[in-house]
Design a protein around this motif. Sequence first.
Motif, PDB file in Angstrom:
ATOM      1  N   HIS A 138      -8.642  28.216  56.753  1.00 43.89           N
ATOM      2  CA  HIS A 138      -8.818  28.451  58.218  1.00 43.89           C
ATOM      3  C   HIS A 138     -10.226  28.615  58.312  1.00 43.89           C
ATOM      4  O   HIS A 138     -10.712  27.813  59.209  1.00 43.89           O
ATOM      5  CB  HIS A 138      -7.934  29.643  58.392  1.00 43.89           C
ATOM      6  N   ASN A 185     -12.339  25.495  57.062  1.00 41.26           N
ATOM      7  CA  ASN A 185     -12.247  24.406  57.854  1.00 41.26           C
ATOM      8  C   ASN A 185     -13.253  24.389  59.264  1.00 41.26           C
ATOM      9  O   ASN A 185     -13.748  23.571  59.572  1.00 41.26           O
ATOM     10  CB  ASN A 185     -11.117  24.036  58.139  1.00 41.26           C
ATOM     11  N   ALA A 186     -13.228  25.727  59.627  1.00 39.69           N
ATOM     12  CA  ALA A 186     -13.997  25.854  60.959  1.00 39.69           C
ATOM     13  C   ALA A 186     -15.488  25.842  60.802  1.00 39.69           C
ATOM     14  O   ALA A 186     -16.223  25.354  61.357  1.00 39.69           O
ATOM     15  CB  ALA A 186     -13.890  27.336  61.309  1.00 39.69           C
ATOM     16  N   ILE A 244     -16.720  24.012  58.203  1.00 42.14           N
ATOM     17  CA  ILE A 244     -16.869  22.308  57.882  1.00 42.14           C
ATOM     18  C   ILE A 244     -16.984  21.691  59.375  1.00 42.14           C
ATOM     19  O   ILE A 244     -17.991  20.892  59.452  1.00 42.14           O
ATOM     20  CB  ILE A 244     -15.770  21.910  57.220  1.00 42.14           C
ATOM     21  N   ASP A 245     -16.290  22.118  60.288  1.00 41.33           N
ATOM     22  CA  ASP A 245     -16.211  21.469  61.589  1.00 41.33           C
ATOM     23  C   ASP A 245     -17.657  21.736  62.317  1.00 41.33           C
ATOM     24  O   ASP A 245     -18.226  20.691  63.043  1.00 41.33           O
ATOM     25  CB  ASP A 245     -15.452  21.901  62.316  1.00 41.33           C
ATOM     26  N   ILE A 246     -18.354  22.906  61.962  1.00 41.03           N
ATOM     27  CA  ILE A 246     -19.694  22.997  62.655  1.00 41.03           C
ATOM     28  C   ILE A 246     -20.695  22.376  61.911  1.00 41.03           C
ATOM     29  O   ILE A 246     -21.426  21.673  62.620  1.00 41.03           O
ATOM     30  CB  ILE A 246     -20.098  24.690  62.404  1.00 41.03           C
ATOM     31  N   ASN A 251     -20.190  19.445  60.572  1.00 43.42           N
ATOM     32  CA  ASN A 251     -20.034  18.027  60.804  1.00 43.42           C
ATOM     33  C   ASN A 251     -20.340  17.510  61.991  1.00 43.42           C
ATOM     34  O   ASN A 251     -19.808  16.735  62.555  1.00 43.42           O
ATOM     35  CB  ASN A 251     -18.712  17.786  60.438  1.00 43.42           C
ATOM     36  N   GLN A 252     -21.477  18.164  62.381  1.00 46.90           N
ATOM     37  CA  GLN A 252     -22.244  17.685  63.786  1.00 46.90           C
ATOM     38  C   GLN A 252     -23.684  17.411  63.534  1.00 46.90           C
ATOM     39  O   GLN A 252     -24.188  17.744  62.507  1.00 46.90           O
ATOM     40  CB  GLN A 252     -22.104  18.954  64.658  1.00 46.90           C
ATOM     41  N   GLN A 283     -24.592  29.115  66.001  1.00 47.08           N
ATOM     42  CA  GLN A 283     -23.599  28.556  65.041  1.00 47.08           C
ATOM     43  C   GLN A 283     -23.811  29.187  63.771  1.00 47.08           C
ATOM     44  O   GLN A 283     -22.833  29.380  62.894  1.00 47.08           O
ATOM     45  CB  GLN A 283     -23.630  27.082  65.077  1.00 47.08           C
ATOM     46  N   SER A 306     -12.405  20.621  49.385  1.00 48.05           N
ATOM     47  CA  SER A 306     -13.135  20.938  50.626  1.00 48.05           C
ATOM     48  C   SER A 306     -14.443  21.766  50.252  1.00 48.05           C
ATOM     49  O   SER A 306     -15.507  21.511  51.213  1.00 48.05           O
ATOM     50  CB  SER A 306     -12.289  21.997  51.733  1.00 48.05           C
ATOM     51  N   LYS A 355     -13.271  12.744  52.737  1.00 49.06           N
ATOM     52  CA  LYS A 355     -13.694  13.323  54.021  1.00 49.06           C
ATOM     53  C   LYS A 355     -15.076  14.131  53.207  1.00 49.06           C
ATOM     54  O   LYS A 355     -15.049  14.562  52.301  1.00 49.06           O
ATOM     55  CB  LYS A 355     -12.786  14.318  54.648  1.00 49.06           C
ATOM     56  N   LEU A 393     -22.099  18.437  53.055  1.00 53.33           N
ATOM     57  CA  LEU A 393     -22.432  18.585  54.585  1.00 53.33           C
ATOM     58  C   LEU A 393     -23.681  19.524  54.455  1.00 53.33           C
ATOM     59  O   LEU A 393     -25.044  19.346  55.146  1.00 53.33           O
ATOM     60  CB  LEU A 393     -21.504  19.188  55.374  1.00 53.33           C
TER      61      LEU A 393
END
Length: 364
Positions: free
Chosen positions: A56, A59-60, A62-64, A66-67, A74, A131, A165, A171
């Motif tokens: 959890h 993944n948060a 990774i989302d940051i 992945n921009q 951030q 991941s 992914k 990243l």
Amino acid sequence: MKRNLTPVYYGDYLQLDKILGAQSLESTRYGETAHDEMLFIIVHQVYELWFKQVLHELNAVIDIFNQEEVKDQQLITVVHRLHRIIQIQQLMNDQISVMETMTPQQFLAFRDYLVPASGFQSIQFKRLEISLGLKREFRIDFDKQSFYNRLSEQDRALLENLEKKPSLFELIENWLARMPLLKRDQFDFWQHYKAATDTLLDNDKKTIYQNDTLTEKEKQQELRDWQSTRDNFDALFDTQKYADLTEQGTFRLSQQAMLSALFIKQYSEEPIFNLPFQLITALTDIDEKLTIWRYRHAMMVQRMLGTKIGTGGSSGHHYLKKTTESNRIFVDFFNMATFLLPKEMLPELPDSIRKYLGFYLGQN
């Protein structure tokens, strides 16, 4: 406006009827219940709950990354979430001590009932590894061959899709590579760095030659080690040499990402590098905690099974020990200490560079 809230009951909110009723002992199906099987099940269930929380948080993060832009605010959130993962890892490492209260004979009382179930089949742990950046091509040979064995078709498809992914390693590598090399406004950090490292390495070589406590054989080994270090330094600024060492497994980070991370660590006390340095440190800690977990797991398996094979068909302790040594992710951050200069040898950063980097890091 006051909302009408539905009353929540503790047991219902946590769904304790499901959690506390989820321990089905295999030994009971075949005769006398093995007392310690309850401990074995609960410890592994708790691991899976912590894996869920780590995923959890991960993944948060990774989302940051992945921009296209990662801003300071951030990065604060990222470092906070990585620190939470580290604390969870510490709990998981300590939890092995609970498992070690079970003796080998107590484990053998129900072990054969578990075949072919294995930690290999922990999908959450595989998701965690992938991941972070431990994809199939970076695993030891046994893992490459058996990584998807003994999995359901659904789980295999989930992991294969995840492999496509970008991982956190990839990243972070891309994020570091976006930072410009420090050669600007008459300031060339890397020219100074190369000159300083030449001096350091020459002094190290003289020390080896002048060390009368070494035998000739020991001195030759020291010189071979020195030459290997010299080659690694030279590769930092030679694209082909760096590519060759990457192919051999010496480096995993790209050359540009390695130089950027090295610069951040060199100037870790500069305010503009505080958050990037904390990020690198946190990722190093996560890799270290994961390595410790593998090591303690390997030691526990040796205590329980000796040299017997694992329930899933692996070579047990031997296999787990190999993963401890080989399945590392952010190992470049550990080895980076090889290339660090003493603080007194670093040039002062000009104001123009500070302003430039402050603007850059605030935008990307």
